[in-house]
Design a protein around this motif. Structure first.
Motif, PDB file in Angstrom:
ATOM      1  N   LYS B 315      -8.069   0.945  -4.619  1.00 46.16           N
ATOM      2  CA  LYS B 315      -6.717   1.330  -4.246  1.00 46.16           C
ATOM      3  C   LYS B 315      -5.721   0.642  -5.170  1.00 46.16           C
ATOM      4  CE  LYS B 315      -5.454  -2.460  -1.292  1.00 46.16           C
ATOM      5  NZ  LYS B 315      -4.655  -2.904  -0.180  1.00 46.16           N
ATOM      6  N   ALA B 316      -4.546   1.254  -5.303  1.00 43.17           N
ATOM      7  CA  ALA B 316      -3.497   0.643  -6.105  1.00 43.17           C
ATOM      8  C   ALA B 316      -2.326   0.334  -5.186  1.00 43.17           C
ATOM      9  CB  ALA B 316      -3.066   1.579  -7.227  1.00 43.17           C
ATOM     10  N   CYS B 317      -2.377  -0.836  -4.532  1.00 44.33           N
ATOM     11  CA  CYS B 317      -1.327  -1.200  -3.582  1.00 44.33           C
ATOM     12  C   CYS B 317      -1.316  -2.719  -3.450  1.00 44.33           C
ATOM     13  CB  CYS B 317      -1.619  -0.548  -2.222  1.00 44.33           C
ATOM     14  SG  CYS B 317      -0.356  -0.887  -0.992  1.00 44.33           S
ATOM     15  N   TRP B 318      -0.109  -3.293  -3.390  1.00 44.20           N
ATOM     16  CA  TRP B 318      -0.002  -4.749  -3.263  1.00 44.20           C
ATOM     17  C   TRP B 318      -0.237  -5.206  -1.827  1.00 44.20           C
ATOM     18  CZ3 TRP B 318      -0.707  -6.534  -7.671  1.00 44.20           C
ATOM     19  CH2 TRP B 318      -0.038  -6.078  -8.824  1.00 44.20           C
ATOM     20  N   VAL B 319      -0.010  -4.329  -0.893  1.00 47.13           N
ATOM     21  CA  VAL B 319      -0.019  -4.743   0.512  1.00 47.13           C
ATOM     22  C   VAL B 319      -1.386  -4.445   1.118  1.00 47.13           C
ATOM     23  CG1 VAL B 319       1.186  -4.493   2.719  1.00 47.13           C
ATOM     24  CG2 VAL B 319       2.396  -4.077   0.572  1.00 47.13           C
ATOM     25  N   ASP B 320      -1.863  -5.374   1.936  1.00 47.41           N
ATOM     26  CA  ASP B 320      -3.109  -5.096   2.649  1.00 47.41           C
ATOM     27  C   ASP B 320      -2.745  -4.384   3.939  1.00 47.41           C
ATOM     28  OD1 ASP B 320      -5.623  -4.915   3.531  1.00 47.41           O
ATOM     29  OD2 ASP B 320      -5.923  -7.071   3.875  1.00 47.41           O
ATOM     30  N   VAL B 321      -2.703  -3.074   3.872  1.00 42.18           N
ATOM     31  CA  VAL B 321      -2.174  -2.272   4.966  1.00 42.18           C
ATOM     32  C   VAL B 321      -3.052  -2.345   6.213  1.00 42.18           C
ATOM     33  CG1 VAL B 321      -1.459   0.045   5.604  1.00 42.18           C
ATOM     34  CG2 VAL B 321      -1.138  -0.754   3.279  1.00 42.18           C
TER      35      VAL B 321
END
Lengths: 314, 323
Positions: B315-321
């Motif tokens: 995934k390309a996301c800074w937040v650990d959703v």
């Protein structure tokens, strides 16, 4: 799926499409009666020209010195001229001459238009830029100026007239073909063919050319009339086909103008012939354009619409 | 070795001083025999990615500015035009999204299916037409003997797309790229066509890249999924990963916006707020941040990279959703 496919196949079987030309003919008569009338004139010209030897009474330049300036009557249907030549026979041979000039020059012009239009429209870019600027420059001269210069350089004669008219109309007509090619080129199916690895020349000849046939046919018919008129005009100015060849334009100017008050039929008859033929071919070409233009057809939108089969024939 | 490796692909369009980054650093692999789905909304760069693989980007205005596309180990971007032509329709086939306009209206369907055979197998026209009949039967068109001489306007949308598939299959390609093959067709026909594509790819041991925005299609037919947003990959994984454990807020948003049969009818679908960005003017940082409910300060400044969250799942996301 099987059911629907079979059902659709049934529709096709009962509605077998007529041949393209026959279909066109029926629609011409039904939808464009005036165009059909033009077609009849064109056909009459064609028959007269091809069978001139059987239709004419005299040979091309046969003279009857005793019967000079005979008015139209039972012996000479359309009268005779200052040398006693039968106008009727000369008109018939004139039709042949007009046809030869018209078809040769038109064919030449269409070949030039198609070659220039296809390549510039399809490849575009710098090549298109260069050729189009040349066409611009060419078209900025009035036609008559080019014609007069060319004929005075090449000398008068039938082949010179054909060459010059073909070149003149060919270069101007390339714009029309180019426009059509550009619009066809943007279709998804052109991209689809490219995606199966079809080389450019093959895309051009097998996929683009058949799709621009309609404008080519229309260009052909309108050019025929234009050439006949231009040839008459040139002959009238003495730059066309030199006497004693029976050119309509030449008959109108050389014989007709000089003896207009003595024998008005010398000018009237070729004048009427030129008018009728040019008018006839023009309305015929006009009707053809309307019939061949898919936007004017009943089912013009038949390439769109989601999953629904539509037929263009009524 | 993967059949197709796309590495760091950048395809940009240059128009009137602005640069549209339609594909901006996309990497993925396609293994032999697998079905990879590329999903995303309109303008996310799915189609441009597909066109880039076959080098069908119109130039100008488009240009593949960077990257590598390796097919059977060879870089397509380094090939000569002749080599690419030899690849197209032969090893790699493309099926376009609009069956209504992707067939030439003045040629019979037989001639069009025969064309790749003529070109790549050097078969004479009559032989190629015979093969076209066989292909029409393979794509289940009734009365295939008669259909070869039909014109596209005599066929329904579904049948035309079958013809397109037959055209694509003509040379038994290793890789088929289907660019939204079922848009503009009704749902039952869609299912039949996808079934057919799946069947034919399995038979020919070909790989399939399925480009679509229909997640229902993806769930049923894809082995792996690449989710694209604004010209980049935001999440990548197996179909199971993406549907059961989506990690990127955009993917989660997509999942929430699909109606489910067992859902309470009073429950509303949750749309993703806002609209996709203008590709000539992509927001700073993560392209999705203006629409993202989880966005933090870092998302507005730094562009996230594609990081693994599990084996084969990125995934390309800074937040650990998910936490």
């Amino acid at each position: 799926m099987a059911d629907t496919t079979v059902a659709q196949a049934g529709v096709i079987k009962t509605r077998r499409p007529r041949g393209f030309l026959l279909d066109l003919l029926v629609r011409l008569v039904r939808e464009k009666p005036l165009g059909a009338f033009g077609g009849v004139i064109f056909l009459a010209l064609l028959i007269t020209g091809v069978f001139a030897d059987f239709i004419a009474i005299d040979k091309v330049n046969e003279i009857h010195p005793i019967d000079r300036f005979t008015p139209p009557g039972s012996e000479y249907w359309l009268g005779t001229d200052q040398l006693g030549r039968d106008i009727y026979s000369r008109m018939v041979y004139g039709a042949r001459l007009s046809l030869i000039v018209a078809f040769s020059a038109t064919t030449l012009s269409i070949v030039i238009s198609v070659v220039l239009g296809l390549t510039t429209g399809f490849f575009g870019g710098r090549f298109d830029m260069l050729v189009q600027r040349f066409v611009d420059a060419w078209m900025s001269f009035p036609d008559l100026v080019i014609l007069i210069v060319a004929v005075s350089v090449l000398g008068p004669g039938m082949w010179q007239v054909i060459f010059v008219l073909g070149l003149l109309l060919g270069i101007a007509g390339s714009r029309i073909i180019r426009g059509a090619v550009i619009s066809v080129r943007e279709n998804v199916y052109v991209q689809a063919t490219e995606s199966i690895g079809t080389p450019a020349w093959r895309v051009l000849l097998k996929h683009i050319l058949p799709n621009v046939m309609a404008p080519i046919i229309v260009l052909f018919t309108t050019r025929l009339a234009a050439v006949i008129l231009a040839e008459s005009g040139l002959s009238f100015l003495g730059l066309g086909i030199p006497p004693p060849a029976p050119s309509w334009g030449g008959m109108l100017s050389i014989d007709g103008r000089s003896y207009m008050f003595q024998a008005p039929w010398l000018a009237v008859i070729p004048g009427i012939a030129i008018t009728v033929v040019v008018y006839g071919i023009n309305i015929f070409g006009d009707a053809l354009r309307d019939l061949l233009d898919p936007r004017m057809r009943g089912g013009g939108m038949s390439y769109k619409g989601g999953g629904v089969k539509r037929r263009s024939a009524k | 070795m993967a059949l197709l490796e796309v590495k760091n692909l950048h395809t940009h369009f240059f128009a009137e001083g602005s640069v549209v980054k339609a594909v901006d650093g996309v990497s993925f692999d396609v293994e032999p025999g697998e079905t990879l789905a590329i999903v995303g909304e309109s303008g996310s760069g799915k189609s441009v990615t597909a066109m880039s693989i076959l080098r069908l980007i119109p130039n100008p205005p488009g240009e593949i500015v960077d990257g590598e596309i390796r097919f059977e180990g060879q870089d397509i971007l380094e090939m000569t035009d002749e080599q690419v032509q030899d690849l197209r329709g032969n090893k790699i086939a493309m099926i376009f999204q609009e069956p209504m306009t992707s067939l030439n209206p003045v040629l019979t369907v037989g001639r069009q299916i025969a064309e790749p055979i003529e070109l790549h197998r050097q078969a004479p026209l009559d032989k190629a037409l015979e093969m076209a009949k066989v292909l029409l039967r393979k794509v289940h068109i009734a009365e295939h003997d008669k259909r070869v001489s039909s014109y596209p306007h005599q066929l329904s949308g579904g049948m035309r797309q079958r013809v397109m598939i037959a055209m694509g299959m003509a040379c038994e390609p290793k890789l088929i790229i289907a660019d939204e093959p079922t848009t503009a067709l009704d749902v039952t026909v869609q299912a039949q066509l996808l079934e057919l594509l799946k069947e034919l790819t399995r038979e020919g041991h070909s790989s399939l890249i399925l480009i679509t925005h229909d997640l229902g299609v993806v769930a049923r037919y894809a082995d792996r999924i690449v989710v694209m947003y604004a010209g980049r990959i935001v999440e990548q994984g197996t179909a199971r990963d993406i549907f059961e454990r989506p990690h990127h807020p955009y993917t989660i948003g997509l999942m929430n916006s699909i109606p489910k049969l067992d859902q309470d009818t009073k429950e509303k679908l949750i749309p993703i707020p806002g609209a996709p960005p203008d590709l000539a003017n992509v927001p700073e940082g993560c392209a999705f941040n203006p629409r993202c409910e989880f966005a933090v300060e870092k998302c507005r400044q730094q562009r996230p990279t594609l990081e693994p969250v599990a084996v084969g799942h990125y995934k390309a996301c800074w937040v650990d959703v998910r936490s």
